[in-house]
Design an enzyme around this catalytic site. Sequence first.
Site, PDB file in Angstrom:
ATOM      1  N   TRP A   1       0.547  -1.252  -0.016  1.00  0.00           N
ATOM      2  CA  TRP A   1      -0.121  -0.651   0.107  1.00  0.00           C
ATOM      3  C   TRP A   1       0.766   1.579   0.035  1.00  0.00           C
ATOM      4  O   TRP A   1       1.788   1.433   1.059  1.00  0.00           O
ATOM      5  CB  TRP A   1      -0.817   0.304   1.474  1.00  0.00           C
ATOM      6  CG  TRP A   1      -1.611  -0.457   1.351  1.00  0.00           C
ATOM      7  CD1 TRP A   1      -1.801  -1.947   0.148  1.00  0.00           C
ATOM      8  CD2 TRP A   1      -2.814  -1.074   2.306  1.00  0.00           C
ATOM      9  NE1 TRP A   1      -3.700  -2.491   0.511  1.00  0.00           N
ATOM     10  CE2 TRP A   1      -3.920  -2.051   1.881  1.00  0.00           C
ATOM     11  CE3 TRP A   1      -3.524  -0.704   3.909  1.00  0.00           C
ATOM     12  CZ2 TRP A   1      -5.065  -2.615   2.926  1.00  0.00           C
ATOM     13  CZ3 TRP A   1      -4.005  -1.005   4.484  1.00  0.00           C
ATOM     14  CH2 TRP A   1      -5.072  -2.277   3.936  1.00  0.00           C
TER      15      TRP A   1
ATOM     16  N   GLU B   1       4.623  20.512  -6.728  1.00  0.00           N
ATOM     17  CA  GLU B   1       5.434  19.640  -5.703  1.00  0.00           C
ATOM     18  C   GLU B   1       5.742  20.308  -4.333  1.00  0.00           C
ATOM     19  O   GLU B   1       5.642  21.563  -3.765  1.00  0.00           O
ATOM     20  CB  GLU B   1       6.503  18.505  -6.027  1.00  0.00           C
ATOM     21  CG  GLU B   1       6.405  17.725  -6.594  1.00  0.00           C
ATOM     22  CD  GLU B   1       5.529  17.114  -5.851  1.00  0.00           C
ATOM     23  OE1 GLU B   1       5.732  16.728  -4.570  1.00  0.00           O
ATOM     24  OE2 GLU B   1       5.547  15.981  -6.584  1.00  0.00           O
TER      25      GLU B   1
ATOM     26  N   GLN C   1      10.677   2.560  -5.283  1.00  0.00           N
ATOM     27  CA  GLN C   1       9.686   3.128  -5.089  1.00  0.00           C
ATOM     28  C   GLN C   1       9.011   1.175  -5.018  1.00  0.00           C
ATOM     29  O   GLN C   1       9.296   0.561  -5.940  1.00  0.00           O
ATOM     30  CB  GLN C   1       8.448   3.618  -5.363  1.00  0.00           C
ATOM     31  CG  GLN C   1       8.507   4.835  -5.783  1.00  0.00           C
ATOM     32  CD  GLN C   1       7.259   5.713  -7.038  1.00  0.00           C
ATOM     33  OE1 GLN C   1       7.105   5.376  -8.062  1.00  0.00           O
ATOM     34  NE2 GLN C   1       6.600   6.691  -6.391  1.00  0.00           N
TER      35      GLN C   1
END
Length: 525
Positions: free
Chosen positions: A193, A305, A214
């Site tokens: 998740w 960002e 990631q």
Amino acid sequence: MSLRVKTKSCLKACIRSYSSAEKRSTPVLSFRAFLKALEKQNDLTVIDTEVDPYLEVAAIARRCYELPSKAPLMNNPKGKDGNGLFRLFGCPNGLRKNREERYGRMATTLGLEANATPQEIANFLAKVPDLSPNPPEKVDETDSPVKQNKLFGDDIDFSKMPVPKLHDFDGGKYIMTYGIHVATTPDGKWTNWSIARAMVCGKNKMVGVVVLPQHIAQIHKMWADIGKDMPWAVFFGGPPAANTVAGMPLPAFVSEGDYVGALSGESVKVVKCETNDQYVPADSEIVFEGTISATEKADEGPMGEYHGYMFPSESHKFPLMTVNAITYRDDPIMPFSVAGKAPDESNHSWGILASAELLRVLRDEHKLPIKMVWSPWEAHTCWMVVQVDNEGLRNLHTTPEEFCTTVGRIIFASQAGIVAPKVIIVGEDIDITNIEEVVWALSTRRTPGISEFVFNDIPNFPLNPFMSHGAVEKPNWGHKAVYNALFPFEFEKPQNWAVSNFHGAYPKEVQEKVLSNWKKYGFTD
């Protein structure tokens, strides 16, 4: 036209309960219960006036971050369809104006008191990785509010939904800023998740940041290596604690859902998706499900960002996401975050999570004399401040260079230290959650050219603006540093100074006299 708002209202029409799920309706596990808690804490503004998802809703949220003000629940965004897709909820983990409850929203999602201190939150989170995993529990569709409504195939059209445009120069409409990606390895042994941005790029298409290291990118590569698109889902408005755990720097092959259950003391109830074998929290507000392509890519960005900048020319190719089904509960709520100049979730929330993990690594794993680690939100995760235990430091019989190099190597090698290029080491007299004290120590105790230890043999984070747009040869390599804001003698003997301020320069009886007579003097503050 001014906005018509309600701050103390019955939210019966806004926050409906679901009777079969009441047993799990706590602010830790239930998004609706979280909203009810915010209302009770006088931290929710309900907006019924129509608002435009094109920039207006994001501008409202940004102003709420920056004041700071209450979290806005927008019941009537322009374009909200008859099926209820969807209301908008901004600043889900924003800061509060009340300093005693500054981190009250995060504390509430963790089951802590709203006035929990940064130290209490960090120490609580530092213990989570050591808890025994508590895996999700599969439940039937009849016990799953997110299955109340379903859309498939051609009925899915993002252009007919109030997807917000967050910044004027963004490359598209970002629908995914506070949802959680769900991805499982081909062998089914690891479900990740995670939170990563994604924007709309077609009727039922999205494109988002999927890039190594990631965890979602690692799993995506596993599927691509066997020539298959990755089955995938995103849930919005799931267990509030899930957004915290999904942002924690947990190691690979650890499933975040297990630790949401561990943190809350109760397994997360999950239900199977309609078109693939992913499982999502049954109480979610909205779920997208589909695939992430192994081969097709699309332009993503630019986007304003969390460092507070947006460079308009920047876009990158990332994997294409196809949404084949949407399930959602009645009158659903889409939470969203608007990244930018601090404070917002992308800097203070991530900073707290990284701080907690580095506290665990330095203090508990490496047994160093560390009392606290903190990433000031004002520094946009570019600073990691380490507070030493001065007596423990002296007992190490070490030197500034040896100690600073050791701390730097540990932090920069950890997953939590990836984004933080600058470490500041201070003594225990400094409250590192107070940026003014950190600046005071850094300005007065660091000797230029002597108290700086530069690391040019390790990776850096290319999203740091001074790396991507600075005078460096490689935007992902080197240029990290540790700044020693300790006097050299603190490594050998106790601090020998008094602080020249109200609390340090006057006897206690004088302080008490001044405080007790403050209003008599004519002051009102």
